[in-house]
Design an enzyme around this catalytic site. Structure first.
Site, PDB file in Angstrom:
ATOM      1  N   GLU A  39      -9.642   2.494  -5.260  1.00  0.00           N
ATOM      2  CA  GLU A  39      -9.210   4.050  -4.890  1.00  0.00           C
ATOM      3  C   GLU A  39      -7.881   4.390  -5.829  1.00  0.00           C
ATOM      4  O   GLU A  39      -6.898   4.862  -5.071  1.00  0.00           O
ATOM      5  CB  GLU A  39      -8.976   4.096  -3.598  1.00  0.00           C
ATOM      6  N   HIS A  92      -2.810   3.213  -4.758  1.00  0.00           N
ATOM      7  CA  HIS A  92      -2.014   2.754  -3.423  1.00  0.00           C
ATOM      8  C   HIS A  92      -0.734   2.049  -3.620  1.00  0.00           C
ATOM      9  O   HIS A  92      -0.331   1.087  -2.999  1.00  0.00           O
ATOM     10  CB  HIS A  92      -3.085   1.405  -2.925  1.00  0.00           C
ATOM     11  N   ASP A 123       0.767  -1.249  -0.072  1.00  0.00           N
ATOM     12  CA  ASP A 123      -0.021   0.059  -0.026  1.00  0.00           C
ATOM     13  C   ASP A 123       0.951   1.301   0.042  1.00  0.00           C
ATOM     14  O   ASP A 123       2.035   1.064   0.145  1.00  0.00           O
ATOM     15  CB  ASP A 123      -0.973   0.146   1.127  1.00  0.00           C
TER      16      ASP A 123
HETATM   17  C1  ACM Z   1     -10.876  -0.819   0.004  1.00  0.00           C
HETATM   18  O1  ACM Z   1     -11.693  -0.512   1.102  1.00  0.00           O
HETATM   19  N1  ACM Z   1     -10.312   0.391  -0.368  1.00  0.00           N
HETATM   20  C2  ACM Z   1     -10.990  -1.696  -0.753  1.00  0.00           C
END
Ligand code: ACM
Length: 545
Positions: free
Chosen positions: A318, A251, A180
């Site tokens: 995201e 991420h 991440d």
């Molecule tokens: C997530 O909670 N961004 C998969």
């Protein structure tokens, strides 16, 4: 027994009563194909109760027998305790026998969850199991927990402990969120900077966005490839599949910090990015270049050598498209590929890895954003932004794992009271989780077959150690396990939560014996509180922002 968790499909106790006694003389017969369970019983339950469980033969009257039975479904089992014939664990596969052994451990009592005897054996060290027949099988084939070890690293032994906890609850998928913005946690031999640089951050936000406190202790750590092999083998010995996740194209700041050329260098000075110190959705996503594709193919090549899992998770959640909008390189790519825009560019990126993984006999799974701009054929979806993504995916013929954040994000606070440690997200109580239904009514029976199962997700921004993870996860994971396993649960409103709570009383003794730092029904103990560290206790607020 009435206190089994998850509740089995059927328990039949003979009127005559009776019991089978296990003691130091008891032998264990393990038919071919049941070795994992024999090993586990000898190394886990045996030491707890002082039972050596020496190997017995097929016909010498061993009081404990493990056998396969191909009339049972793969994960189904029949556990027979018979006063004259002994205890037999019969499974449709090695996994079924293993789940039967988990039930047997519960029948033996809380002491079976310790690591060494504490002297409560009956009659000088024997253990009586009441006569009964239990027939059982899981509702879903995918019963998972996702653990984020990127936001806060979890040392290897604590990961192994979590695998034990999953097994004890008959959960069989460990979704390992390894990368991440805040950390890269897996050794990749050809790219050493991913862990040299990407696994450490100088400090961490303490609390969530509303907080302005900092933990100034550098944070980090990673698993070597041997650590990963050990974790995967330990999981396999417990019939748990480890599904690795490398999150792309968002991420990814930790990777970009290690190799700045992975980022959108024509938009930001990626060489000045460090590993991210705070939480939220990060704008620094990967550049959609051939070099980046080649780089990640290299990462995935090493990953496939380590993880036998059919499914490989590529994240896909995201990924803000602002940098791609500004980037001449990304725009040229869109034009060259004849795409309609940035969403299709993400789709192209994901499809590339779908094809790549499929060619290697694997299947791609990603968060439900991978639906945007067109979902690659054959890809499966983890439906996290509610049920909608999963419904759309299942209707389009894609397989789905249901993990809606509104229901089964265990980082979210479990009570609305002021003492919850770093409370974030929605209030989702134990009862809410118990009443979670993985298959939404919008799906026809045919479409519902695409629901492979369900998983609970644990994001660790506000969980800096194992104790904090335990607090968020337990006892809600116990309720979740019953939802994922039990075939006898009625519709959510009709579920007997009071009955579950009363079984949970016995289960707390098991968790105590295992040393799980769960949330007590009365709330957090003083040491479990985090006064003054703010979360985001706004009902309805999106989490992780
Ligand atoms: C997530 O909670 N961004 C998969």
């Amino acid at each position: 027994m009435t206190d089994l968790i998850p509740a089995p499909a059927a328990v039949d106790a003979p009127r005559g009563g009776g019991a089978v006694r296990l003691d130091a003389e008891t032998t264990l017969y393990a038919a071919p194909g049941t070795e994992t369970t024999a090993n586990w019983l000898r190394t886990t339950v045996g030491p707890a109760l002082g039972l050596p469980l020496a190997p017995g033969g097929a016909d010498d009257g061993s009081a404990l027998r493990l056998v396969l039975d191909d009339t049972l479904a793969a994960e189904a089992y029949r556990l027979s305790v018979d006063g004259t014939r002994g205890i037999e664990l019969r499974g449709g596969s090695g996994a079924g026998v293993f789940w039967a052994a988990q039930t047997l451990r519960q029948l033996l009592g809380a002491e079976a969850f310790r690591s060494a005897p504490v002297g409560h054996g009956e009659d000088g060290g024997g253990w009586n199991v009441p006569a009964q027949v239990i027939e059982d099988a899981p509702r879903f084939g995918w019963r998972g927990l996702m653990l984020d070890v990127a936001r806060h690293f979890m040392p290897k032994h604590d990961v192994l402990r979590y695998l034990d906890l999953l097994a004890a609850h008959k959960l069989n998928v460990f979704h390992f969120h390894l990368t991440d913005d805040q950390g890269w946690r897996i050794e990749i031999k050809r790219y050493p900077r991913l862990t040299e640089v990407g696994s450490w951050r100088p400090r961490s936000k303490w609390g969530h966005r509303a907080s302005d406190l900092w933990n100034e202790t550098p944070h980090g750590g990673h698993y070597t490839q041997d650590d990963i092999r050990e974790i995967v083998a330990y999981a396999a010995a417990r019939h748990i599949t480890v599904v690795p996740e490398i999150d792309i194209p968002g991420h990814s700041q930790a990777a970009i910090a290690a190799y700045p050329e992975l980022g959108n260098t024509d938009v930001v000075d990626t060489a000045s990015l460090g590993v991210w110190e705070t939480w939220g959705v990060n704008p620094n996503i990967l550049a959609p270049t051939e070099n980046v594709l080649r780089f990640y193919e290299g990462v995935f090549e090493e990953l496939l050598d380590l993880f036998p899992s059919r499914f490989v998770h590529i994240g896909g959640d995201e990924a803000p498209k602002d940098q791609w909008k500004e980037s001449a390189t990304a725009q040229a790519r869109i034009a060259e590929l004849g795409l309609s825009g940035e969403d299709e560019l993400q789709s192209w990126f994901i499809r590339h890895f779908d094809t790549w993984l499929t060619e290697r006999g694997r299947r791609l799974i990603g968060w439900d954003e991978i639906l945007e701009g067109g979902l690659a054929p054959g890809a499966a979806v983890s439906s996290w932004r509610g049920y909608a993504g999963g419904i759309a995916a299942a209707k389009a013929g894609h397989d789905v794992v249901m993990c809606p954040e509104q229901q089964v994000y265990l980082d979210h606070r479990q009570h609305g009271g002021p003492d919850e440690p770093v409370p974030i997200g929605y209030v989702r109580t134990l009862e809410d989780v118990y009443r979670f239904e993985p298959v939404p009514p919008e799906l026809t029976e045919e479409e519902a077959r695409h629901v492979l199962g369900t998983q609970a997700n644990v994001w660790t921004e506000v969980m800096e150690n194992r104790s904090r993870v335990d607090y968020q996860v337990f006892p809600r994971l116990v309720a979740f396990a019953e939802v994922a396993w039990s075939t006898t649960l009625p519709a959510p409103a009709e579920r007997d939560f009071a009955g579950f709570e009363s079984r949970l009383g016995a289960h707390f003794q098991r968790l105590d014996a295992l040393g799980v730092d769960y949330r007590r029904p009365t709330g957090p103990l003083p040491r479990q509180q985090r006064p003054g560290v703010l979360g985001r206790p706004i009902e309805g607020a999106p989490p992780n922002v």
